[in-house]
Design an enzyme around this catalytic site. Structure first.
Site, PDB file in Angstrom:
ATOM      1  N   ASP A  10      -4.141  -2.818  -0.733  1.00 37.95           N
ATOM      2  CA  ASP A  10      -5.177  -1.792  -0.820  1.00 37.95           C
ATOM      3  C   ASP A  10      -4.692  -0.685  -1.748  1.00 37.95           C
ATOM      4  OD1 ASP A  10      -3.564  -0.063   0.671  1.00 37.95           O
ATOM      5  OD2 ASP A  10      -4.836  -0.084   2.440  1.00 37.95           O
ATOM      6  N   HIS A  24      -0.856   4.047   1.047  1.00 37.02           N
ATOM      7  CA  HIS A  24      -1.656   4.829   1.998  1.00 37.02           C
ATOM      8  C   HIS A  24      -2.273   6.051   1.311  1.00 37.02           C
ATOM      9  CE1 HIS A  24      -1.991   5.355   6.600  1.00 37.02           C
ATOM     10  NE2 HIS A  24      -2.955   6.074   6.036  1.00 37.02           N
ATOM     11  N   ARG A  45       0.666   8.891   0.281  1.00 36.98           N
ATOM     12  CA  ARG A  45       1.370   9.747   1.243  1.00 36.98           C
ATOM     13  C   ARG A  45       2.694  10.232   0.662  1.00 36.98           C
ATOM     14  NH1 ARG A  45      -0.279  10.526   6.159  1.00 36.98           N
ATOM     15  NH2 ARG A  45       1.819  10.957   6.919  1.00 36.98           N
ATOM     16  N   GLY A  61      -7.001   2.013  -4.298  1.00 32.45           N
ATOM     17  CA  GLY A  61      -7.665   1.996  -5.585  1.00 32.45           C
ATOM     18  C   GLY A  61      -8.483   0.763  -5.888  1.00 32.45           C
ATOM     19  N   ILE A  62      -8.697  -0.094  -4.898  1.00 32.46           N
ATOM     20  CA  ILE A  62      -9.491  -1.302  -5.143  1.00 32.46           C
ATOM     21  C   ILE A  62     -10.965  -0.920  -5.010  1.00 32.46           C
ATOM     22  CG2 ILE A  62      -9.903  -3.700  -4.497  1.00 32.46           C
ATOM     23  CD1 ILE A  62      -7.062  -3.176  -5.521  1.00 32.46           C
ATOM     24  N   SER A 106       0.831  -1.202   0.000  1.00 26.49           N
ATOM     25  CA  SER A 106       0.000   0.000   0.000  1.00 26.49           C
ATOM     26  C   SER A 106       0.864   1.250   0.000  1.00 26.49           C
ATOM     27  CB  SER A 106      -0.885  -0.005   1.250  1.00 26.49           C
ATOM     28  OG  SER A 106      -1.524   1.223   1.459  1.00 26.49           O
TER      29      SER A 106
END
Length: 310
Positions: free
Chosen positions: A231, A199, A202, A233-234, A197
Site C-alpha cells: 500500500d 503507513h 510515519r 500511494g496506490i 508499507s
C-alpha cells in the site's frame, strides 16, 4: 509575495508519489488479449488484485450516514475484493463482517497483549478472512512508544509475532514492513503475508514501498509461503500495475477513495475502484499481460533503463 511552499522533503508520501510516477511501462501489443483480473489469495478467488484499505476511526466520517467503514466494506463485498479494516473494537468489527466482505482485521501493537489476543480470537470466531498487526505504529512522533485513543503501544519482537501466528488458525499478516530484514523475520515467525508499507509516512524520509519490494521478493524467494501486499500511494490502475509487476500479489488503494466515500458512500467507492480496475485491465492488455499470474518486472523502465537492469 509568493506563497509558502507546501513541499516537505522528508514527506514519505511525496517521495513515494514521485517514485511511482517515475516508473514507465513498455508496450507489448502483438499477440496480446483481453486481461483477467481474477486473483487467488489464501485459497480464495477474488475479482481483482486491488483491495480496500485498513482505515480506522470512520464511525463519524459522515455523521448523517452509517459508519463509513461499513460503507466501504459493502463496496468490497459487492465488487468481490479483499476488505481490510484498522483499529476498532469488536462490535464495530462485527459490523464490517456483517456486510459479507472477506475482511482482514489489522490490530494495533497494544502494550496489553491480552487485548491483542482477544481481538485475534474474536476475528477467528466471527469469520474474518485473516488477521494481522501494523507493527509500524509502535512509535509516536516524540521518540516514545505511541498512545492511540488512550491505548499505549509497545515494541514488537519476532517472538511476539510468532505468538500471534500461533494464537489463531487464520493467516497472520504483518503490516508496515519496509526492509528485507523485517520481511525475513516475519517469514521466520510464520506470518502468511506482509504489507510493504510506510503507513503514509510515519517515519520521515521512508523509502517508497516499490523501491524495496524487488529486494524483498528476491530475498524471500518464490516459494517462501508468504504473500506480499503493498500500500501507500496506490491511487490508480497504473500504480497497481507497477506494484504487481515488481512482485506484489495484491495492493490496497488508500485515501483516494475518501472523496467518493464522503459524497456517495458505497456507490462512490465502487465507482472509484471500478475505474482503477478498468485502467489496470487496459494497461495489462497493452502490455501482453493476460492474467495476474503473468506479470514480469522487465516491462518497467526508469531513467531510460529497464528497472530490473543491473
Amino acid at each position: 509575495m509568493s506563497e509558502k511552499s507546501s513541499f516537505n522533503p522528508a514527506d514519505a508520501s511525496m517521495i513515494t508519489r514521485h517514485y511511482l510516477d517515475s516508473i514507465l511501462i513498455e508496450e507489448r501489443i502483438i499477440d496480446a488479449k483481453k486481461a483477467s483480473l481474477q486473483t487467488e489469495i489464501f485459497g480464495e478467488t477474488f475479482s481483482t488484485p486491488i483491495m480496500m484499505p485498513a482505515f480506522s476511526f470512520l464511525r463519524t466520517f459522515v455523521k448523517e450516514r452509517e459508519n463509513a467503514m461499513v460503507e466501504y466494506s459493502r463496496a468490497a463485498q459487492e465488487l468481490n475484493m479483499v476488505n481490510w479494516v484498522g483499529m476498532m473494537e469488536n462490535d464495530e468489527f462485527a459490523d464490517a463482517l456483517a456486510t459479507g466482505a472477506r475482511t482482514v482485521r489489522i490490530i494495533k501493537p497494544f502494550a496489553d497483549t491480552d487485548k491483542v489476543l482477544d481481538q485475534i480470537a474474536f476475528a477467528e470466531k466471527n469469520g474474518a478472512f485473516a488477521v494481522g498487526m501494523d507493527i509500524d505504529h509502535v512509535f509516536g512522533d516524540n521518540g516514545e512508544y505511541d498512545v492511540v485513543a488512550d491505548y499505549p503501544m509497545k515494541r514488537q519482537t519476532k517472538e511476539d509475532i510468532r505468538s500471534y501466528v500461533e494464537a489463531s488458525g487464520l493467516p497472520f499478516i504483518v503490516k508496515g514492513v519496509l526492509s528485507v530484514s523485517d520481511a525475513v523475520k516475519c517469514a521466520e515467525a510464520g506470518a502468511k503475508g506482509i504489507v510493504i508499507s510506510h503507513h503514509r509516512g510515519r517515519m520521515p524520509f521512508a523509502i517508497p514501498p516499490l523501491m524495496v519490494l524487488p529486494e524483498i521478493r528476491k530475498a524471500l524467494g518464490e516459494d517462501c509461503g508468504m504473500e506480499l501486499f503493498v500500500d501507500c500511494g496506490i491511487n490508480t490502475g497504473a500504480d497497481a500495475y507497477k506494484a504487481l509487476a515488481l512482485g506484489a500479489k495484491a495492493v490496497s488503494v488508500g485515501r483516494a477513495i475518501m472523496p467518493g466515500l464522503a459524497s456517495e458512500g458505497t456507490e462512490g467507492v465502487k465507482k472509484y475502484v471500478t475505474g482503477m480496475n478498468q485502467e489496470l485491465a487496459t494497461i495489462m492488455g497493452y502490455t501482453g499481460i493476460a492474467s495476474t499470474e503473468d506479470f514480469v518486472p522487465d516491462i518497467l523502465w526508469m531513467n531510460g533503463r529497464r528497472l530490473t537492469a543491473e
